[in-house]
Design a protein around this motif. Structure first.
Motif, PDB file in Angstrom:
ATOM      1  N   TYR A 148       0.852  -1.183   0.000  1.00  0.00           N
ATOM      2  CA  TYR A 148       0.000   0.000   0.000  1.00  0.00           C
ATOM      3  C   TYR A 148       0.892   1.239   0.000  1.00  0.00           C
ATOM      4  O   TYR A 148       2.008   1.226   0.524  1.00  0.00           O
ATOM      5  CB  TYR A 148      -0.890   0.046   1.247  1.00  0.00           C
ATOM      6  CG  TYR A 148      -1.971  -0.999   1.311  1.00  0.00           C
ATOM      7  CD1 TYR A 148      -1.722  -2.259   1.843  1.00  0.00           C
ATOM      8  CD2 TYR A 148      -3.260  -0.724   0.858  1.00  0.00           C
ATOM      9  CE1 TYR A 148      -2.726  -3.216   1.909  1.00  0.00           C
ATOM     10  CE2 TYR A 148      -4.273  -1.674   0.928  1.00  0.00           C
ATOM     11  CZ  TYR A 148      -3.996  -2.916   1.454  1.00  0.00           C
ATOM     12  OH  TYR A 148      -4.992  -3.854   1.524  1.00  0.00           O
TER      13      TYR A 148
ATOM     14  N   GLN B 266       0.840   5.513   0.950  1.00  0.00           N
ATOM     15  CA  GLN B 266       0.140   6.586   1.653  1.00  0.00           C
ATOM     16  C   GLN B 266       0.787   7.912   1.283  1.00  0.00           C
ATOM     17  O   GLN B 266       1.930   8.185   1.681  1.00  0.00           O
ATOM     18  CB  GLN B 266       0.199   6.372   3.165  1.00  0.00           C
ATOM     19  CG  GLN B 266      -0.587   7.405   3.953  1.00  0.00           C
ATOM     20  CD  GLN B 266      -0.527   7.164   5.449  1.00  0.00           C
ATOM     21  OE1 GLN B 266       0.484   6.693   5.979  1.00  0.00           O
ATOM     22  NE2 GLN B 266      -1.602   7.461   6.155  1.00  0.00           N
TER      23      GLN B 266
ATOM     24  N   GLU C 264       4.801   7.274   1.818  1.00  0.00           N
ATOM     25  CA  GLU C 264       5.154   6.176   2.714  1.00  0.00           C
ATOM     26  C   GLU C 264       4.536   4.897   2.158  1.00  0.00           C
ATOM     27  O   GLU C 264       3.390   4.892   1.696  1.00  0.00           O
ATOM     28  CB  GLU C 264       4.659   6.432   4.133  1.00  0.00           C
ATOM     29  CG  GLU C 264       5.218   5.456   5.139  1.00  0.00           C
ATOM     30  CD  GLU C 264       5.175   5.958   6.569  1.00  0.00           C
ATOM     31  OE1 GLU C 264       4.421   6.904   6.847  1.00  0.00           O
ATOM     32  OE2 GLU C 264       5.892   5.370   7.414  1.00  0.00           O
TER      33      GLU C 264
ATOM     34  N   PHE D   5       3.771   0.711   2.666  1.00  0.00           N
ATOM     35  CA  PHE D   5       3.555  -0.322   3.680  1.00  0.00           C
ATOM     36  C   PHE D   5       3.392  -1.689   3.021  1.00  0.00           C
ATOM     37  O   PHE D   5       2.605  -1.846   2.082  1.00  0.00           O
ATOM     38  CB  PHE D   5       2.298  -0.034   4.501  1.00  0.00           C
ATOM     39  CG  PHE D   5       2.414   1.185   5.377  1.00  0.00           C
ATOM     40  CD1 PHE D   5       1.968   2.413   4.936  1.00  0.00           C
ATOM     41  CD2 PHE D   5       2.971   1.091   6.649  1.00  0.00           C
ATOM     42  CE1 PHE D   5       2.074   3.542   5.734  1.00  0.00           C
ATOM     43  CE2 PHE D   5       3.084   2.203   7.460  1.00  0.00           C
ATOM     44  CZ  PHE D   5       2.630   3.440   6.998  1.00  0.00           C
TER      45      PHE D   5
ATOM     46  N   GLY E 122       6.603   0.458   7.731  1.00  0.00           N
ATOM     47  CA  GLY E 122       6.585   1.496   6.713  1.00  0.00           C
ATOM     48  C   GLY E 122       7.963   1.912   6.246  1.00  0.00           C
ATOM     49  O   GLY E 122       8.941   1.850   7.006  1.00  0.00           O
TER      50      GLY E 122
ATOM     51  N   GLN F 132      -2.074   4.476  13.654  1.00  0.00           N
ATOM     52  CA  GLN F 132      -0.804   4.634  12.954  1.00  0.00           C
ATOM     53  C   GLN F 132       0.080   5.586  13.739  1.00  0.00           C
ATOM     54  O   GLN F 132      -0.302   6.737  13.996  1.00  0.00           O
ATOM     55  CB  GLN F 132      -1.035   5.189  11.541  1.00  0.00           C
ATOM     56  CG  GLN F 132       0.242   5.369  10.741  1.00  0.00           C
ATOM     57  CD  GLN F 132      -0.006   5.925   9.354  1.00  0.00           C
ATOM     58  OE1 GLN F 132      -1.107   6.363   9.020  1.00  0.00           O
ATOM     59  NE2 GLN F 132       1.021   5.911   8.517  1.00  0.00           N
TER      60      GLN F 132
ATOM     61  N   LEU G 120       6.077   2.860  14.003  1.00  0.00           N
ATOM     62  CA  LEU G 120       5.370   1.633  14.416  1.00  0.00           C
ATOM     63  C   LEU G 120       4.442   1.112  13.334  1.00  0.00           C
ATOM     64  O   LEU G 120       3.889   0.015  13.466  1.00  0.00           O
ATOM     65  CB  LEU G 120       4.570   1.889  15.698  1.00  0.00           C
ATOM     66  CG  LEU G 120       5.379   2.264  16.930  1.00  0.00           C
ATOM     67  CD1 LEU G 120       4.450   2.527  18.112  1.00  0.00           C
ATOM     68  CD2 LEU G 120       6.377   1.159  17.287  1.00  0.00           C
ATOM     69  N   GLY G 121       4.245   1.868  12.278  1.00  0.00           N
ATOM     70  CA  GLY G 121       3.370   1.432  11.200  1.00  0.00           C
ATOM     71  C   GLY G 121       1.914   1.403  11.630  1.00  0.00           C
ATOM     72  O   GLY G 121       1.486   2.159  12.494  1.00  0.00           O
ATOM     73  N   LEU G 122       1.143   0.510  11.016  1.00  0.00           N
ATOM     74  CA  LEU G 122      -0.263   0.349  11.347  1.00  0.00           C
ATOM     75  C   LEU G 122      -0.426  -0.828  12.294  1.00  0.00           C
ATOM     76  O   LEU G 122       0.137  -1.907  12.064  1.00  0.00           O
ATOM     77  CB  LEU G 122      -1.078   0.052  10.088  1.00  0.00           C
ATOM     78  CG  LEU G 122      -1.599   1.236   9.298  1.00  0.00           C
ATOM     79  CD1 LEU G 122      -0.468   1.943   8.594  1.00  0.00           C
ATOM     80  CD2 LEU G 122      -2.654   0.780   8.301  1.00  0.00           C
TER      81      LEU G 122
ATOM     82  N   PHE H  63      -9.236   2.288   2.499  1.00  0.00           N
ATOM     83  CA  PHE H  63      -9.009   3.097   3.692  1.00  0.00           C
ATOM     84  C   PHE H  63      -9.674   4.464   3.596  1.00  0.00           C
ATOM     85  O   PHE H  63      -9.759   5.061   2.518  1.00  0.00           O
ATOM     86  CB  PHE H  63      -7.510   3.309   3.912  1.00  0.00           C
ATOM     87  CG  PHE H  63      -6.791   2.103   4.437  1.00  0.00           C
ATOM     88  CD1 PHE H  63      -6.358   1.105   3.579  1.00  0.00           C
ATOM     89  CD2 PHE H  63      -6.561   1.961   5.801  1.00  0.00           C
ATOM     90  CE1 PHE H  63      -5.701  -0.010   4.061  1.00  0.00           C
ATOM     91  CE2 PHE H  63      -5.895   0.848   6.290  1.00  0.00           C
ATOM     92  CZ  PHE H  63      -5.470  -0.144   5.420  1.00  0.00           C
TER      93      PHE H  63
END
Lengths: 116, 114
Positions: free
Chosen positions: A36, A38, A88, A90, A109, B37, B41-43, B105
């Motif tokens: 993904y 962002q 960013e 992921f 990320g 988020q 640490l990301g999601l 999202f």
């Protein structure tokens, strides 16, 4: 337990250079793999996915990724980046055969910064 | 196109308040998700729901609860907000087959707890 490692937290590159964003995972079962992106002040949007079949997957905006089962990797590549690719990224690994047992694991990320 | 709408882009609340974050999707998706988020640490998955009135804990459910009374709406509740819940919250939805369906999202709610 499954885990996802994005090996680089930040990747700075110059415009028109190639880029590779690395993603490794660990899992004892079959997985589904996603990347993904962002953009600033937005939610995530799907770049590409690997479910089965051909290990080379093409996505939007010229990105592609290769699934390597023996190395448990799913690296993202683009042959020539643009300033607008700054974002960013992921990596997401999903496992599960039914709704209640699904595990969804995102990497931490990688920030891609493209400069001129 | 699937649209996932989060009710607020920015929200400021005080410690101890009960906070509601709302999420609505318009594609009749069975699955809905709440993530937070944080930089570095990301999601991290807080809760997900695969049907009305159904919920599953994610990796970090402590301090949160959820409600799904209608298929299109999934609410995240902070029962008593604390400063460590300051974060970006992302809602997502997907069709059946949560493991192999890509998620859609919303744009996120940046929540600050003072």
């Amino acid at each position: 337990a499954q885990s996802v490692t994005q090996l680089d937290s930040q990747v700075p590159v110059f415009e028109e250079a190639p880029v590779e964003l690395r993603c490794n995972y660990s899992s004892s079962v079959s997985v589904y793999l996603f990347w993904y992106v962002q953009y600033p002040n937005q939610g995530l949007q799907l770049l590409l996915k690997y479910l089965s079949g051909s290990t080379l997957v093409k996505g939007i905006n010229g990105f592609e990724a290769e699934f390597n089962k023996s190395q448990t990797s799913f690296h993202l590549r683009k042959p020539s980046v643009h300033i607008s690719d700054t974002a960013e990224f992921f990596c997401d690994v999903s496992v599960g055969s039914n709704q209640a047992g699904t595990a969804l694991i995102f990497g931490k990320g990688t920030t891609l910064s493209v400069s001129s | 196109d699937v649209k996932v709408t989060q009710s607020s882009r920015y929200l400021v609340k005080r410690t101890g308040e009960k906070v509601f974050l709302e999420c609505v999707q318009d594609m009749d998706h069975e699955n809905m998700f709440w993530y937070r988020q944080d930089p570095g640490l990301g999601l991290r998955l807080i809760y997900f729901s695969y049907d009305v009135k159904m919920k599953e804990k994610g990796d970090i459910p402590e301090g949160y609860s959820v409600s799904r009374e209608k298929k299109e709406r999934f609410s995240l509740i902070l029962e008593s907000a604390s400063t460590n819940q300051t974060s970006m919250y992302l809602c997502a939805s997907s069709p059946p087959g949560a493991a192999y369906q890509p998620q859609h999202f919303g744009d996120g709610t940046r929540l600050s707890i003072l």
